[in-house]
Enzyme design. Sequence first.
Site, PDB file in Angstrom:
ATOM      1  N   VAL A  78       0.839  -1.209   0.000  1.00  0.00           N
ATOM      2  CA  VAL A  78       0.000   0.000   0.000  1.00  0.00           C
ATOM      3  C   VAL A  78       0.870   1.254   0.000  1.00  0.00           C
ATOM      4  O   VAL A  78       2.068   1.204   0.252  1.00  0.00           O
ATOM      5  CB  VAL A  78      -0.952   0.034   1.215  1.00  0.00           C
ATOM      6  CG1 VAL A  78      -2.005  -1.040   1.097  1.00  0.00           C
ATOM      7  CG2 VAL A  78      -0.177  -0.096   2.518  1.00  0.00           C
ATOM      8  N   ASN A  86      17.399   5.374  -2.539  1.00  0.00           N
ATOM      9  CA  ASN A  86      16.720   6.497  -3.188  1.00  0.00           C
ATOM     10  C   ASN A  86      17.394   7.821  -2.850  1.00  0.00           C
ATOM     11  O   ASN A  86      17.504   8.705  -3.700  1.00  0.00           O
ATOM     12  CB  ASN A  86      15.236   6.527  -2.804  1.00  0.00           C
ATOM     13  CG  ASN A  86      14.424   5.589  -3.685  1.00  0.00           C
ATOM     14  OD1 ASN A  86      14.904   5.130  -4.716  1.00  0.00           O
ATOM     15  ND2 ASN A  86      13.208   5.298  -3.284  1.00  0.00           N
ATOM     16  N   PHE A  99      20.582   8.296  -2.226  1.00  0.00           N
ATOM     17  CA  PHE A  99      21.831   8.379  -3.007  1.00  0.00           C
ATOM     18  C   PHE A  99      21.544   8.725  -4.475  1.00  0.00           C
ATOM     19  O   PHE A  99      22.253   9.525  -5.084  1.00  0.00           O
ATOM     20  CB  PHE A  99      22.599   7.046  -2.941  1.00  0.00           C
ATOM     21  CG  PHE A  99      23.625   6.996  -1.842  1.00  0.00           C
ATOM     22  CD1 PHE A  99      23.248   7.120  -0.518  1.00  0.00           C
ATOM     23  CD2 PHE A  99      24.963   6.825  -2.130  1.00  0.00           C
ATOM     24  CE1 PHE A  99      24.189   7.074   0.505  1.00  0.00           C
ATOM     25  CE2 PHE A  99      25.920   6.774  -1.121  1.00  0.00           C
ATOM     26  CZ  PHE A  99      25.529   6.893   0.204  1.00  0.00           C
ATOM     27  N   LEU A 100      20.521   8.068  -5.044  1.00  0.00           N
ATOM     28  CA  LEU A 100      20.196   8.339  -6.449  1.00  0.00           C
ATOM     29  C   LEU A 100      19.787   9.797  -6.633  1.00  0.00           C
ATOM     30  O   LEU A 100      20.247  10.482  -7.549  1.00  0.00           O
ATOM     31  CB  LEU A 100      19.077   7.407  -6.920  1.00  0.00           C
ATOM     32  CG  LEU A 100      19.465   5.928  -7.046  1.00  0.00           C
ATOM     33  CD1 LEU A 100      18.230   5.056  -7.221  1.00  0.00           C
ATOM     34  CD2 LEU A 100      20.423   5.722  -8.221  1.00  0.00           C
ATOM     35  N   CYS A 160       8.825   8.759  -5.338  1.00  0.00           N
ATOM     36  CA  CYS A 160       9.716   8.197  -4.319  1.00  0.00           C
ATOM     37  C   CYS A 160      10.753   9.155  -3.755  1.00  0.00           C
ATOM     38  O   CYS A 160      10.892   9.268  -2.545  1.00  0.00           O
ATOM     39  CB  CYS A 160      10.448   6.993  -4.900  1.00  0.00           C
ATOM     40  SG  CYS A 160       9.339   5.659  -5.307  1.00  0.00           S
ATOM     41  N   ARG A 205      15.572  18.793 -20.630  1.00  0.00           N
ATOM     42  CA  ARG A 205      16.080  17.421 -20.521  1.00  0.00           C
ATOM     43  C   ARG A 205      17.349  17.195 -21.339  1.00  0.00           C
ATOM     44  O   ARG A 205      17.837  16.057 -21.411  1.00  0.00           O
ATOM     45  CB  ARG A 205      15.003  16.433 -20.987  1.00  0.00           C
ATOM     46  CG  ARG A 205      13.752  16.451 -20.128  1.00  0.00           C
ATOM     47  CD  ARG A 205      14.029  15.844 -18.776  1.00  0.00           C
ATOM     48  NE  ARG A 205      12.847  15.820 -17.930  1.00  0.00           N
ATOM     49  CZ  ARG A 205      12.764  15.115 -16.812  1.00  0.00           C
ATOM     50  NH1 ARG A 205      13.769  14.375 -16.417  1.00  0.00           N
ATOM     51  NH2 ARG A 205      11.684  15.157 -16.078  1.00  0.00           N
TER      52      ARG A 205
HETATM   53  C1  UDX Z   1      13.144   5.576  -8.398  1.00  0.00           C
HETATM   54  C2  UDX Z   1      14.337   4.631  -8.184  1.00  0.00           C
HETATM   55  O1  UDX Z   1      15.198   4.716  -9.322  1.00  0.00           O
HETATM   56  C3  UDX Z   1      13.859   3.211  -7.974  1.00  0.00           C
HETATM   57  O2  UDX Z   1      14.940   2.361  -7.684  1.00  0.00           O
HETATM   58  C4  UDX Z   1      12.868   3.191  -6.823  1.00  0.00           C
HETATM   59  O3  UDX Z   1      12.351   1.888  -6.662  1.00  0.00           O
HETATM   60  C5  UDX Z   1      11.738   4.173  -7.083  1.00  0.00           C
HETATM   61  O4  UDX Z   1      12.262   5.468  -7.299  1.00  0.00           O
HETATM   62  P1  UDX Z   1      11.530   6.191 -10.410  1.00  0.00           P
HETATM   63  O5  UDX Z   1      11.120   7.335  -9.537  1.00  0.00           O
HETATM   64  O6  UDX Z   1      10.472   5.343 -11.011  1.00  0.00           O
HETATM   65  O7  UDX Z   1      12.495   5.201  -9.597  1.00  0.00           O
HETATM   66  O8  UDX Z   1      12.420   6.767 -11.641  1.00  0.00           O
HETATM   67  P2  UDX Z   1      13.942   7.197 -11.819  1.00  0.00           P
HETATM   68  O9  UDX Z   1      14.420   6.642 -13.103  1.00  0.00           O
HETATM   69  O10 UDX Z   1      14.757   6.923 -10.635  1.00  0.00           O
HETATM   70  O11 UDX Z   1      13.822   8.782 -12.036  1.00  0.00           O
HETATM   71  C6  UDX Z   1      13.416   9.646 -10.987  1.00  0.00           C
HETATM   72  C7  UDX Z   1      13.485  11.080 -11.463  1.00  0.00           C
HETATM   73  O12 UDX Z   1      14.829  11.491 -11.654  1.00  0.00           O
HETATM   74  C8  UDX Z   1      12.793  11.343 -12.798  1.00  0.00           C
HETATM   75  O13 UDX Z   1      12.107  12.573 -12.743  1.00  0.00           O
HETATM   76  C9  UDX Z   1      13.940  11.403 -13.785  1.00  0.00           C
HETATM   77  O14 UDX Z   1      13.630  12.168 -14.920  1.00  0.00           O
HETATM   78  C10 UDX Z   1      15.010  12.067 -12.936  1.00  0.00           C
HETATM   79  N1  UDX Z   1      16.381  11.785 -13.378  1.00  0.00           N
HETATM   80  C11 UDX Z   1      16.858  10.503 -13.396  1.00  0.00           C
HETATM   81  C12 UDX Z   1      17.211  12.830 -13.753  1.00  0.00           C
HETATM   82  O15 UDX Z   1      16.796  14.000 -13.745  1.00  0.00           O
HETATM   83  N2  UDX Z   1      18.488  12.568 -14.131  1.00  0.00           N
HETATM   84  C13 UDX Z   1      18.998  11.298 -14.148  1.00  0.00           C
HETATM   85  O16 UDX Z   1      20.189  11.145 -14.487  1.00  0.00           O
HETATM   86  C14 UDX Z   1      18.146  10.233 -13.766  1.00  0.00           C
END
Ligand code: UDX
Length: 438
Positions: A70, A204, A206-207, A256, A417
Site C-alpha cells: 500500500v 533512493n 543516493f540516487l 519516491c 532534458r
Molecule cells: C526511483 C528509483 O530509481 C527506484 O529504484 C525506486 O524503486 C523508485 O524510485 P523512479 O522514480 O520510477 O524510480 O524513476 P527514476 O528513473 O529513478 O527517475 C526519478 C526522477 O529522476 C525522474 O524525474 C527522472 O527524470 C530524474 N532523473 C533521473 C534525472 O533528472 N536525471 C537522471 O540522471 C536520472
Amino acid sequence: MAMIAHKCRDVVVEVVDVNAERIAAWQSDRLPIFEPGLDDIVRSARGRNLSFSTDVDAAIRAADIIFIAVNTPTKTYGVGAGRAADLKYIERCARRIAHSLKGDTIIVEKSTVPVHTSELVKTVMEARSGGGNVQVLSNPEFLAEGTAVRDLEEPDRVLIGGERTPEGDAAVETLTSVYAQWVPRERIITTNLWSSELSKLTANAFLAQRISSINAISALCEETGADVDEIALAIGLDSRIGPKFLRSSVGFGGSCFQKDIFNLVYLCEHFDLPEVASYWEQVVHMNDYQKGRFSKRIINALFNTVSGKRIAILGFSFKKDTNDTRESAAIYVCRHLLQEQAHLAIYDPQVSEEEIRAELSASLDGDGEIEVCTDPYDAVRGAHATAVLTEWNEFADLDFASIYEEMLKPAFIFDGRNILDLHKLRAMGFVAHGVGKR
Ligand code: UDX
C-alpha cells in the site's frame, strides 16, 4: 506480483484491494497504469495464476505469503506533517490481516517504509487472538517506472530482510525460493530487518543526491560556459563514479525520491541527528532550486514577462515511458508560469487531459490559462516559447523546421532534458536554451 505470476507458474497470485474501481480496471482491457511490457504479462497470467479481487479476507485466509504493497505517502497532518511517512494504510492492512488470518503466514513489507515499521506489523500480529506463527519480512522494491518489467526480470539485486532466528531464516528462505525461480541466487541478498528497510531509503537518497549534485553543477555551467553533459561524460568515465544518473535536468520527480528523503530526514531528527538530517534535506532544496531556476530562465529570456504569452509545454509526466505525474517537475514549472499569467499549451503522449487539469486547477484562479493538446504541433502553433519538460523519445524526432515556422518570432526553446541538438536549432533560427549550457 504480475512478474511473480509470470515467472512462477506454481505460485497462485491473488491481488486484492478495497478499491473496487481499481480492481475492475486491472480485470479490464485497459490497465490503470501505462508501463511498457506490463500489459502482455498481465494478460498472459490473468485467469491462469494471477487474479484480481476485492475479497480481501478470503485472500488473507488462503495465503501462505501476504505482501503489503500500500501507499506510504508523506503525512499531510499532525506531528511530522510534510516529512514523516503516513503509515495508516500499513496499519490498516496489518489489522485486517490479523483479523482474518488462519494458521502460519509470512507477511512481506513491499511498501517503502521507515526503519522499524515491521515492529508495528509484528505488534499488531502478536496482539491478535488467532493461532499460527507469523513472520514479518522486509522486501523493498527497487524497480523504476518506465523500465519496471526489465528491472523485475533482471534486477541488480533482490533484498530480503528477516529476523535472525530459525523461524525468521526459514521465512527468508521461502521467499528466496520464489525469486530464485528466475533471479540468480547470488543476486538475492538477505539482511536483518532494519538494514533492509533502511537500504531502500538510502538507495533512493543516493540516487536523488547524484541528480541534485549534477544539477548544482549545471547552474555553475550556465555562468561559466562549461557544458554539464561534457562534465557528466568526463566524470562518469571514472569507474568510481560511473555514468548513470548524471543527466542534468529540470529536476527529479516521481513518487519516491522526495518522499523518501523527507522520511529519512524525519528519522534522523527523531533520533536527534540534526546534522545528518540537514545534509540529506539539502538534496530536496537543490531540486526545488533547479525547478525554480528553469521557470525563471524562461521568464527572464522572454523579456521578464510571460503574461498572456502562449508557451508550449512538451511532456508532463515525471519521466518518459510512464503516465505518472506525481511530483513531476513539469507541474512546478507550469504552476510558476501560470502564476505569471502565461497561457500554456500542454502536450504529453500518455498523460490524460483530466490528470493535467487536476494537477493545475489550483493555479488557475488568476489570468493564467491552459489548453491540453493531443498533438505537439497544435501546442507550438502561435507560441512564444516551447519548453521540453519530459524526455519522451518522440520529442527529439519532431520536425523543428516546421515548428519554427509555426511559432512567433523570436522563437524560444527551452530543453529541460538536454535531448535536443541546440546547435541545429540555433542554425534554424531558434533562441535555444538547455540545462547547464550557456
Ligand atoms: C526511483 C528509483 O530509481 C527506484 O529504484 C525506486 O524503486 C523508485 O524510485 P523512479 O522514480 O520510477 O524510480 O524513476 P527514476 O528513473 O529513478 O527517475 C526519478 C526522477 O529522476 C525522474 O524525474 C527522472 O527524470 C530524474 N532523473 C533521473 C534525472 O533528472 N536525471 C537522471 O540522471 C536520472
